[in-house]
Motif scaffolding. Structure first.
Motif, short mmCIF file in Angstrom:
data_model
loop_
_atom_site.label_atom_id
_atom_site.label_comp_id
_atom_site.label_asym_id
_atom_site.label_seq_id
_atom_site.Cartn_x
_atom_site.Cartn_y
_atom_site.Cartn_z
N GLN A 1 -7.03 5.97 2.93
CA GLN A 1 -7.90 4.95 2.33
C GLN A 1 -7.48 3.57 2.81
O GLN A 1 -6.31 3.20 2.68
N SER B 1 0.83 -1.21 0.00
CA SER B 1 0.00 0.00 0.00
C SER B 1 0.87 1.26 0.00
O SER B 1 0.60 2.21 -0.73
N LEU C 1 -5.71 10.12 0.37
CA LEU C 1 -5.31 8.88 -0.30
C LEU C 1 -4.66 7.93 0.71
O LEU C 1 -4.98 6.74 0.75
N ILE D 1 -6.40 1.01 -1.00
CA ILE D 1 -6.06 1.83 -2.17
C ILE D 1 -6.25 1.05 -3.47
O ILE D 1 -6.67 1.60 -4.48
#
Length: 182
Positions: free
Chosen positions: A47, A4, A44, A50
């Motif tokens: 999240q 990630s 972002l 992703i």
């Protein structure tokens, strides 16, 4: 977690320059654009998955656009009533003079002069600027109400009001100076 983090780094490398350009065209300064970029990257990184974002570019631009709109909503248009000065007793605003109900001859006289000067200055404005100012300041209508009434974009209305306030401030400067020096 490592995958990630790697995705975030790759995404930043891929979209950073274009996204910054997109944002910068829509805000007033590099600092504002950088703040919005940081918000986008933070969102972002927040999240949980992703990889579940199918169209990363579209998602980033949508988040950026939403942040830009949020910024415009937070901005307060200039209001003439915020124009004031400091005297021995503290701050004094034109609004206080206009709304004072003490009935003294001096207050009544100053109020009359102010309104006379204001309406003369308003007559000097282009019709569209004058109308927006009158509706918003004197008739207490919101920009949304004015936009609904005229079909104009809210940003256009805010801009017209800003020009009107700038003109009125400049035009009423001598009255302002007389008030603080008397």
């Amino acid at each position: 977690m490592a995958a990630s983090k790697n995705n975030i780094v790759q995404t930043i490398k891929k979209y950073s320059k274009q996204l910054f350009g997109f944002i910068r065209q829509r805000v007033s300064s590099d600092e504002d654009a950088e703040d919005i970029m940081q918000d986008v990257w933070y969102q972002l990184s927040s999240q949980p998955e992703i990889e579940a974002i199918e169209q990363m570019g579209s998602w980033l631009y949508r988040v950026a656009r939403n942040r830009i709109v949020d910024g415009y909503r937070k901005q307060k248009p200039e209001r003439l009533e915020d124009y004031g000065y400091e005297d021995d007793e503290g701050e004094f605003y034109f609004k206080d003079l206009l709304l004072a109900d003490d009935g003294t001859p001096e207050t009544d006289y100053l109020r009359e002069i102010f309104w006379q000067q204001l309406f003369e200055a308003l007559d000097e404005l282009p019709e569209n600027q004058r109308q927006v100012f009158v509706w918003n300041e004197l008739e207490d209508q919101t920009f949304q109400q004015i936009a609904d009434r005229t079909g104009e974009n809210i940003k256009t209305l805010i801009s017209r009001k800003r020009y009107a306030v700038q003109h009125l401030r400049q035009r009423l400067e001598s009255l302002y100076e007389d008030l603080i020096n008397s």
